[in-house]
Enzyme design. Structure first.
Site: not given
Ligand code: 5GP
Length: 377
Positions: A215, A217
């Protein structure tokens, strides 16, 4: 009058200020907010002999749908390479009751076929708030399988920014339309918005803005909230209304899941930790003799290219595209994850996962791991 720099003046001081000065002073929250990396769980004396004695499943009765959930409350994220049919089948075979938020880009025919063949017990049907999502959902609701009662019983309404009024209204509309479907909605990171979503019909509120492994953001917008504090504060708000929270994003090792549960999360959602497996339904590529699988954020350029147009509305901020080492079948990783959580419970004397949050005291730390021999393993 205090000599502290203006930006450090607490808001209450502003009463004494002139209107003009008030307008230039920023609001800053001074108390420190924490991420998983900032704490460890303090061990506690216990009578537990081994982690085999620990039960890490939970039983919940959802506030609105009235349905019951029983199983290990870990959910695979609705991301390409993670929220796949293959992952759902593997979780079902594993038998611990983990669930999968299915990628929302699956074709309606394939979704219906999956439900017909595998049932609905461990899958969440995912949607954004776009017209196309609603049309597809409506088509599913008209299907024979749904009419027999074996269709969608869990819905994940997922947007990047859960703070908008139209989103709350959308959740309310879905609640009215689907009174007996369990609804998980997000993402938000603050208590007042959790309350708003629970009161609008969400059984589970998804918590996390910016912590995800792919992400961007925080980089693109400067917006976010340290994930552990978000979970602690949001869980408190939700539980007060008999709602639940799902900690979404930012877990990088099994210990992070224990910290999320210890902080009050009812569910934990995983993306990156479940990427790179056979169940990713992705090509395994060979680079200089090492095997890798592609993984990307659902609003990354890669996702945009793949799902042509269907992504922009779903994630306001961009995501990254990375290569993760190929890790074989997900079962081995699951054993690690579940073993880690069970072990945390034994360290604090929690016989069940439910007890973990009651028995958790976090210790703030300046260092977590000893990486003298590298970070792998
Ligand atoms: P991880 O477990 O990989 O740290 O986080 C997974 C979460 O990242 C997902 O469930 C979703 O909420 C968030 N996420 C997935 N793709 C994106 C993206 O392209 N941009 C953003 N801002 N968040 C994402």
């Amino acid at each position: 009058m205090s000599r502290r720099p203006l930006y450090l003046l607490p808001r209450v001081c502003l009463k004494a200020e002139t209107k003009q000065r008030c307008e230039v002073i920023m609001r800053i929250e001074e108390d420190v907010k924490l991420d998983f990396k900032d704490v460890l769980i303090r061990p506690k004396r216990s009578t537990l002999g081994s982690r085999k004695e620990v039960d890490i499943s939970r039983t919940y009765k959802f506030k609105w749908s009235g349905r019951e959930y029983n199983g290990v409350p870990i959910i695979a994220a609705n991301m390409d390479g993670v929220g796949t049919f293959a992952m759902a089948k593997a979780f079902k075979a594993d038998g611990n009751g983990l669930s999968v938020a299915l990628v929302k880009h699956y074709d309606i025919g394939d979704l219906i076929a999956y439900y017909e063949q595998n049932g609905n017990d461990n899958v969440w049907y995912s949607i954004g708030v776009g017209d196309k999502d609603v049309e597809k959902l409506d088509a599913f609701l008209e299907s024979k399988i749904h009419k027999t009662g074996k269709g969608i019983d869990k819905l994940c309404i997922d947007v990047a920014n859960g703070y908008s009024q139209p989103f709350t209204e959308f959740v309310r509309r879905m609640r009215d339309k689907l009174p007996d479907v369990t609804i998980m909605a997000g993402n938000v990171v603050t208590g007042e918005m959790v309350e708003e979503l629970v009161l609008s019909g969400a059984d589970v509120v998804k918590v996390g803005i910016g912590p995800g492994s792919v992400c961007t953001t925080r980089k693109m917008t400067g917006v976010g909230y340290p994930q552990l504090s978000a979970v602690i504060e949001c869980a408190d708000a939700a539980h007060g209304l008999k709602g639940l929270v799902c900690a979404d994003g930012g877990c990088t090792v099994p210990g992070d899941l224990s910290k999320a549960f210890g902080g009050g999360a009812d569910f934990v959602m995983l993306g990156g930790m479940l990427a790179g497996h056979d169940q990713s339904e992705m090509e395994v590529v060979d680079v200089d003799g090492e095997k890798y699988v592609q993984f990307y954020g659902m609003s990354s350029g890669t996702a945009m290219d793949k799902h042509a147009g269907g992504v922009a509305e779903y994630r306001a901020s961009e995501g990254k595209t990375v290569r993760v080492p190929y890790r074989g079948s997900v079962e081995t990783s699951l054993q690690d994850i579940l073993g880690g959580v069970r072990s945390s419970c034994t360290y604090v004397g929690a016989v069940t996962l439910k007890e973990l949050s009651k028995r958790t005291t976090f210790v703030r730390v300046t260092q977590q791991l000893n990486n003298v021999f590298g970070t792998e393993g």
